[in-house]
Design an enzyme around this catalytic site. Structure first.
Site, PDB file in Angstrom:
ATOM      1  N   ASN A   1      12.726  13.831 125.006  1.00  0.00           N
ATOM      2  CA  ASN A   1      13.074  14.814 126.204  1.00  0.00           C
ATOM      3  C   ASN A   1      12.931  16.096 125.914  1.00  0.00           C
ATOM      4  O   ASN A   1      13.102  16.883 127.023  1.00  0.00           O
ATOM      5  CB  ASN A   1      14.669  14.521 126.241  1.00  0.00           C
TER       6      ASN A   1
ATOM      7  N   ASP B   1      21.770   6.854 130.899  1.00  0.00           N
ATOM      8  CA  ASP B   1      20.656   7.291 131.676  1.00  0.00           C
ATOM      9  C   ASP B   1      21.193   7.368 133.175  1.00  0.00           C
ATOM     10  O   ASP B   1      22.093   6.475 133.553  1.00  0.00           O
ATOM     11  CB  ASP B   1      19.676   6.504 131.426  1.00  0.00           C
TER      12      ASP B   1
END
Ligand code: IPE
Ligand code: IPE
Ligand code: MG
Length: 243
Positions: free
Chosen positions: A68, A20
């Site tokens: 996502n 991330d």
């Protein structure tokens, strides 16, 4: 990590990595988010090789979650393009990966991925199926809840068909129907980027995982950071509910 250090610590058998911070890394530099994903993909390659080098047996990289897809279409397709590039490259470097003993596996719901990507994944999985030095799981369109739902549906089908009694379902049956079936649970889960959450990553398997968080953004993550996480892990006292 030096050889001496390696001899004196307990290595985690399975490491999970939540890659991330790519977007923030790009923003800091005035770049498009896709540039962050590109830099992140390069770091993924390096960390993958380094993990193999130091003797990690399983490593799972979280690259794209079932949530996502909410992102702008351009960003999603840029990520899929990077995934495709990696798969092509891995195929071209077949010899090199064989020499490294790298087994590549996909975890997630592949039915929603572009067909050419699914074909590349399957070829790569087949080519590397007998490799045992390191297993690299690529989590793309992966979600822990989706994975559990998938397992539950499969077991329900067996009950419907009269092959299994509901009362006989065990934890092993659930484990055995996850995408990670047959693999050990992650011992250590690493999340950079300053967020302190799992974001639907290996939620079943992480029941007794150790966590290592850091503010580093994924494209800045180095093998030294992996060492730090492993060294800290090796000092933890895991009790699994015992004393
Ligand atoms: C991780 O980086 C990659 C994916 C989730 C696909 P992000 O894109 O989430 O980066 P940040 O969190 O916005 O910085
Ligand atoms: C988690 O990151 C998913 C991946 C790294 C693939 P996100 O950026 O999607 O997570 P949230 O939205 O901050 O929880
Ligand atoms: Mg993020």
């Amino acid at each position: 990590m030096t050889k001496e250090m390696l001899e004196n610590i307990v290595l985690p058998e399975h490491i999970g990595v939540i890659m991330d911070g790519n977007g923030r890394w790009a923003k800091q530099r005035g770049l498009e988010r896709s540039e962050g994903h590109k830099a992140g993909a390069d770091v993924f390659r390096k960390i993958c090789d380094y993990a193999a080098e130091i003797g990690i047996k399983y490593i799972t990289f979280y690259a794209f979650s079932t949530e996502n897809w909410k992102r702008p279409a351009g960003e999603v397709s840029a990520i899929m393009d990077l995934f495709r590039d990696y798969l092509f490259e891995a195929q071209e470097r077949e010899e090199e990966n064989i020499a490294k003993g790298m087994r590549i596996r996909y975890i997630g719901d592949r039915t929603a991925l572009p067909e050419d990507i699914v074909n590349l994944i399957e070829q790569l999985e087949n080519q590397s199926a007998d490799k045992t030095t390191i297993t690299v799981n690529l989590a793309v369109n992966y979600g822990g809840r989706d994975e559990i739902l998938h397992a539950v549906k499969h077991l329900a089908e067996k009950v419907e068909a009269g092959e299994l009694k509901a009362d006989d379902i065990t934890l092993k049956d659930i484990d055995g129907n996850l995408y990670t079936a047959g693999q050990p649970d992650p011992d250590l889960i690493i999340r950079p980027s300053g967020e302190y959450r799992l974001s639907n990553f290996l939620i079943w398997q992480a029941a007794y995982s150790e966590f290592w968080f850091s503010d580093i953004l994924w494209p800045d993550f180095t093998s030294d950071d992996l060492d730090k996480a492993i060294i800290e892990y090796s000092k933890r006292n895991r009790r699994f509910g015992g004393v």
